[in-house]
Design an enzyme around this catalytic site. Structure first.
Site, PDB file in Angstrom:
ATOM      1  N   CYS A   1      -5.238   5.105  -1.474  1.00 55.80           N
ATOM      2  CA  CYS A   1      -3.709   4.186  -1.194  1.00 55.80           C
ATOM      3  C   CYS A   1      -3.041   3.047  -0.051  1.00 55.80           C
ATOM      4  O   CYS A   1      -4.084   3.027  -0.046  1.00 55.80           O
ATOM      5  CB  CYS A   1      -2.723   5.554  -1.665  1.00 55.80           C
TER       6      CYS A   1
ATOM      7  N   GLU B   1      -7.052  10.803   4.767  1.00 49.89           N
ATOM      8  CA  GLU B   1      -7.770   9.605   5.597  1.00 49.89           C
ATOM      9  C   GLU B   1      -6.889  10.080   7.005  1.00 49.89           C
ATOM     10  O   GLU B   1      -7.078   9.577   8.026  1.00 49.89           O
ATOM     11  CB  GLU B   1      -7.787   8.610   5.076  1.00 49.89           C
TER      12      GLU B   1
ATOM     13  N   CYS C   1      -2.800   5.086   3.073  1.00 44.76           N
ATOM     14  CA  CYS C   1      -3.938   5.206   3.922  1.00 44.76           C
ATOM     15  C   CYS C   1      -4.125   3.359   4.273  1.00 44.76           C
ATOM     16  O   CYS C   1      -4.555   3.309   5.161  1.00 44.76           O
ATOM     17  CB  CYS C   1      -4.943   5.978   3.207  1.00 44.76           C
TER      18      CYS C   1
ATOM     19  N   HIS D   1      -2.449  13.121   3.104  1.00 47.32           N
ATOM     20  CA  HIS D   1      -3.654  12.526   3.102  1.00 47.32           C
ATOM     21  C   HIS D   1      -4.824  13.530   3.406  1.00 47.32           C
ATOM     22  O   HIS D   1      -4.625  12.915   5.374  1.00 47.32           O
ATOM     23  CB  HIS D   1      -3.690  11.061   2.845  1.00 47.32           C
TER      24      HIS D   1
END
Length: 150
Positions: free
Chosen positions: A85, A57, A88, A55
């Site tokens: 999410c 992040e 993260c 991801h």
């Protein structure tokens, strides 16, 4: 940082999201700022890396940690085009990020405001601000998923 600066940094995160879009990745971008300087930027690489944890992040957090040679990012602000999410949000809390600024709310998977506030549950001192450049961030995601459904 004032809201105007937040919008400027979110524009940089949006640039990263657009790169992801062009690569066929879900268009999420992230930028980390330390003392007014961008020290990390990333976009989703889940498909290209064949890695569920790639991801934007998480990639940006790892870059910033490496750049500062620290596992604590308590003087950093993370800008993400989408509400993080659970995975993260947990990482943001564990890295002790000072401020999280996100664009679009994620009513399905968002764990910083929409579904729950995992950062608060983890008792992190991270300040969370949502909705910066929300329209642009949401439109990019909507466009991506509309094309995907064709």
């Amino acid at each position: 940082m004032r809201i105007l600066k937040y919008e400027n940094y979110m524009d940089l995160a949006l640039q990263q999201a657009k790169i992801a879009y062009e690569l066929g990745e879900i268009p999420v971008g992230a930028v980390i700022v330390y003392e007014g300087e961008v020290i990390a930027s990333a976009h989703n690489e889940i498909e290209s890396q064949k890695k569920a944890s790639a991801h934007a992040e998480l990639l940006a957090l790892d870059m910033a940690s490496y750049r500062l040679n620290s596992r604590v990012l308590d003087k950093c602000t993370l800008f993400s085009t989408l509400e993080p999410c659970g995975m993260c949000a947990g990482a943001i809390a564990n890295y002790r990020v000072k401020t999280l600024v996100f664009g679009a709310y994620d009513t399905r998977f968002g764990c910083c405001f929409s579904r729950m506030n995992l950062i608060k549950l983890m008792r992190a001192n991270t300040w969370v601000i949502g909705g910066i450049r929300e329209k642009e961030c949401a439109e990019l995601l909507n466009s991506f998923f509309s094309e995907l459904r064709k």
